[in-house]
Write a protein that holds these residues in place. Structure first.
Motif, PDB file in Angstrom:
ATOM      1  N   PRO A 130       0.772  -1.139  -0.033  1.00  0.00           N
ATOM      2  CA  PRO A 130      -0.191   0.559  -0.203  1.00  0.00           C
ATOM      3  C   PRO A 130       1.151   1.397  -0.273  1.00  0.00           C
ATOM      4  N   GLU A 131       0.485   2.458  -0.446  1.00  0.00           N
ATOM      5  CA  GLU A 131       1.379   3.519  -0.480  1.00  0.00           C
ATOM      6  C   GLU A 131       1.785   3.876   0.563  1.00  0.00           C
ATOM      7  N   ASN A 132       0.543   3.930   1.676  1.00  0.00           N
ATOM      8  CA  ASN A 132       1.505   4.657   3.051  1.00  0.00           C
ATOM      9  C   ASN A 132       2.342   3.215   3.293  1.00  0.00           C
ATOM     10  N   SER A 133       2.952   2.442   3.288  1.00  0.00           N
ATOM     11  CA  SER A 133       3.582   1.716   3.951  1.00  0.00           C
ATOM     12  C   SER A 133       4.626   2.088   3.613  1.00  0.00           C
ATOM     13  N   LEU A 134       4.930   3.494   2.125  1.00  0.00           N
ATOM     14  CA  LEU A 134       6.128   3.686   1.402  1.00  0.00           C
ATOM     15  C   LEU A 134       7.068   4.876   2.027  1.00  0.00           C
ATOM     16  N   GLU A 135       6.286   5.088   3.367  1.00  0.00           N
ATOM     17  CA  GLU A 135       6.681   6.116   3.892  1.00  0.00           C
ATOM     18  C   GLU A 135       8.497   6.263   4.127  1.00  0.00           C
ATOM     19  N   SER A 136       8.100   5.015   5.145  1.00  0.00           N
ATOM     20  CA  SER A 136       9.809   4.631   5.765  1.00  0.00           C
ATOM     21  C   SER A 136       9.769   2.936   5.104  1.00  0.00           C
ATOM     22  N   VAL A 137      10.757   2.394   4.745  1.00  0.00           N
ATOM     23  CA  VAL A 137      10.952   0.740   4.678  1.00  0.00           C
ATOM     24  C   VAL A 137      11.930   0.171   5.128  1.00  0.00           C
ATOM     25  N   LEU A 138      12.334  -1.412   5.434  1.00  0.00           N
ATOM     26  CA  LEU A 138      12.855  -1.669   5.978  1.00  0.00           C
ATOM     27  C   LEU A 138      13.259  -2.978   4.712  1.00  0.00           C
ATOM     28  N   VAL A 139      14.629  -2.523   4.420  1.00  0.00           N
ATOM     29  CA  VAL A 139      14.923  -3.940   3.192  1.00  0.00           C
ATOM     30  C   VAL A 139      16.203  -4.867   4.476  1.00  0.00           C
ATOM     31  N   ILE A 140      15.234  -6.074   4.060  1.00  0.00           N
ATOM     32  CA  ILE A 140      16.536  -7.019   4.697  1.00  0.00           C
ATOM     33  C   ILE A 140      17.287  -8.396   3.625  1.00  0.00           C
ATOM     34  N   GLY A 141      18.470  -7.440   3.290  1.00  0.00           N
ATOM     35  CA  GLY A 141      19.076  -8.412   2.489  1.00  0.00           C
ATOM     36  C   GLY A 141      19.298  -7.848   1.187  1.00  0.00           C
ATOM     37  N   ALA A 142      20.745  -7.573   0.455  1.00  0.00           N
ATOM     38  CA  ALA A 142      21.398  -6.825  -0.157  1.00  0.00           C
ATOM     39  C   ALA A 142      21.910  -7.348  -1.425  1.00  0.00           C
ATOM     40  N   GLY A 143      21.143  -8.656  -1.246  1.00  0.00           N
ATOM     41  CA  GLY A 143      21.814  -8.847  -3.073  1.00  0.00           C
ATOM     42  C   GLY A 143      21.307  -8.856  -4.253  1.00  0.00           C
ATOM     43  N   THR A 144      20.758  -9.297  -5.464  1.00  0.00           N
ATOM     44  CA  THR A 144      20.444  -9.376  -6.948  1.00  0.00           C
ATOM     45  C   THR A 144      18.968  -8.462  -6.749  1.00  0.00           C
ATOM     46  N   ILE A 145      18.752  -9.447  -5.946  1.00  0.00           N
ATOM     47  CA  ILE A 145      17.202  -8.823  -5.984  1.00  0.00           C
ATOM     48  C   ILE A 145      17.440  -7.860  -4.451  1.00  0.00           C
ATOM     49  N   GLY A 146      17.959  -7.289  -3.671  1.00  0.00           N
ATOM     50  CA  GLY A 146      17.231  -6.440  -2.508  1.00  0.00           C
ATOM     51  C   GLY A 146      18.075  -5.506  -3.392  1.00  0.00           C
ATOM     52  N   LEU A 147      18.565  -5.336  -3.188  1.00  0.00           N
ATOM     53  CA  LEU A 147      19.902  -4.559  -4.163  1.00  0.00           C
ATOM     54  C   LEU A 147      18.302  -3.270  -5.403  1.00  0.00           C
ATOM     55  N   SER A 148      17.829  -4.827  -6.340  1.00  0.00           N
ATOM     56  CA  SER A 148      17.209  -3.849  -7.326  1.00  0.00           C
ATOM     57  C   SER A 148      15.545  -3.135  -6.727  1.00  0.00           C
ATOM     58  N   ILE A 149      15.362  -3.971  -5.329  1.00  0.00           N
ATOM     59  CA  ILE A 149      13.929  -3.654  -4.618  1.00  0.00           C
ATOM     60  C   ILE A 149      14.357  -1.999  -3.698  1.00  0.00           C
ATOM     61  N   VAL A 150      15.460  -1.581  -3.606  1.00  0.00           N
ATOM     62  CA  VAL A 150      16.119  -0.462  -3.080  1.00  0.00           C
ATOM     63  C   VAL A 150      15.884   0.298  -4.114  1.00  0.00           C
ATOM     64  N   GLN A 151      16.128  -0.144  -5.276  1.00  0.00           N
ATOM     65  CA  GLN A 151      15.824   1.094  -6.770  1.00  0.00           C
ATOM     66  C   GLN A 151      14.736   1.176  -7.185  1.00  0.00           C
ATOM     67  N   ALA A 152      13.577  -0.242  -6.811  1.00  0.00           N
ATOM     68  CA  ALA A 152      12.138   0.262  -7.191  1.00  0.00           C
ATOM     69  C   ALA A 152      11.713   0.979  -5.792  1.00  0.00           C
ATOM     70  N   LEU A 153      11.747   0.390  -4.566  1.00  0.00           N
ATOM     71  CA  LEU A 153      11.281   1.796  -3.993  1.00  0.00           C
ATOM     72  C   LEU A 153      12.063   3.112  -3.902  1.00  0.00           C
ATOM     73  N   ARG A 154      13.166   3.419  -4.503  1.00  0.00           N
ATOM     74  CA  ARG A 154      13.433   4.775  -4.474  1.00  0.00           C
ATOM     75  C   ARG A 154      12.372   5.668  -5.875  1.00  0.00           C
ATOM     76  N   ILE A 155      12.500   4.977  -7.176  1.00  0.00           N
ATOM     77  CA  ILE A 155      11.961   5.249  -8.231  1.00  0.00           C
ATOM     78  C   ILE A 155      10.442   5.236  -8.138  1.00  0.00           C
ATOM     79  N   MET A 156       9.874   4.265  -7.352  1.00  0.00           N
ATOM     80  CA  MET A 156       8.128   4.423  -7.003  1.00  0.00           C
ATOM     81  C   MET A 156       8.189   5.219  -5.773  1.00  0.00           C
ATOM     82  N   GLY A 157       8.866   5.890  -5.066  1.00  0.00           N
ATOM     83  CA  GLY A 157       8.386   6.911  -4.316  1.00  0.00           C
ATOM     84  C   GLY A 157       8.378   6.849  -3.011  1.00  0.00           C
ATOM     85  N   ALA A 158       9.312   5.999  -2.480  1.00  0.00           N
ATOM     86  CA  ALA A 158       9.691   5.646  -0.921  1.00  0.00           C
ATOM     87  C   ALA A 158      10.493   6.462  -0.056  1.00  0.00           C
ATOM     88  N   GLU A 159       9.760   7.111   0.744  1.00  0.00           N
ATOM     89  CA  GLU A 159      10.218   8.216   1.291  1.00  0.00           C
ATOM     90  C   GLU A 159      12.000   7.977   2.158  1.00  0.00           C
TER      91      GLU A 159
END
Length: 219
Positions: free
Chosen positions: A45-74
């Motif tokens: 949900p959009e209101n969950s993107l205010e502050s997001v914790l990502v556990i694990g920074a392999g290929t998918i984790g780092l891709s998720i970091v970028q997706a969060l950035r692109i999709m407006g995570a604060e």
């Protein structure tokens, strides 16, 4: 050999997606992990993107970091044991990074994404979101996992799961790649000629690798 590790593979036309001819194949190869990441973040949900914790920074984790950035995570926070991957997470959009055990137990987030799916990481994700927050299990668990259901139920924390992607995700991330929104070169730790494919598969199993790619002669 299974999958696409063969000399010829025929797929239905409906499985194909249009990409600009100018987009290099070594960039376009990231459409798959980027699609996984976009699908995962899109489930939240959009209101969950205010502050997001990502556990694990392999290929998918780092891709998720970028997706969060692109999709407006604060604000994006990452937990990852490997120091070089933590540094890369900062470069790709994370505001803060921590090794496991470093983040104070009182810190909470509006959303959490577990890219590991171990019992300890799932516990961490489920207990670190605020009341009404969202947890997404993105990692592939090796077996059954327990959920801290009393606090999940009491504080109405939602647990979602993300398995792969749908066609729309590919179309969206191909645009990201074409527009330069999604960084790929930093994610390639090794590039092998196809003649050394066996070595490439061995290298991909090592913990400090992110994305290992095969280079074909005509690329």
């Amino acid at each position: 050999a299974p999958g696409f590790a063969r000399s010829q593979h025929i797929v239905p036309a409906r499985n194909c997606h249009v990409a600009p001819a100018s987009l290099p194949l070594k960039v376009l190869a990231f459409a798959e992990p980027a699609a996984c990441a976009r699908h995962c973040v899109n489930r939240m949900p959009e209101n969950s993107l205010e502050s997001v914790l990502v556990i694990g920074a392999g290929t998918i984790g780092l891709s998720i970091v970028q997706a969060l950035r692109i999709m407006g995570a604060e604000k994006i926070t990452v937990i990852e044991p490997d120091s070089s991957k933590r540094a890369l997470a900062l470069k790709l959009g994370a505001a803060e990074v921590y090794a496991p055990g470093e983040l104070e137990s009182s810190v909470r987030f509006t959303g959490a994404i577990d890219v590991v799916a171990a019992q300890t990481t799932l516990n961490d994700a489920c207990t670190r979101v605020y009341a009404g927050g969202t947890v997404v299990c993105m990692g592939v668990p090796a077996g059954p996992r327990e959920i801290p259901l009393p606090s999940m139920q009491r504080f109405e924390r939602d647990l979602l799961n993300s398995g792969m992607y749908i066609p729309e995700d590919f179309d969206v991330v191909i645009k990201w790649l074409a527009e330069g929104l999604f960084e790929t070169s930093e994610l390639v730790t090794d590039l092998y000629p196809v003649s050394e494919a066996a070595r490439a598969f061995e290298r991909a199993q090592q913990n400090d690798s992110i994305k290992v790619m095969l280079q074909f002669a005509d690329e």
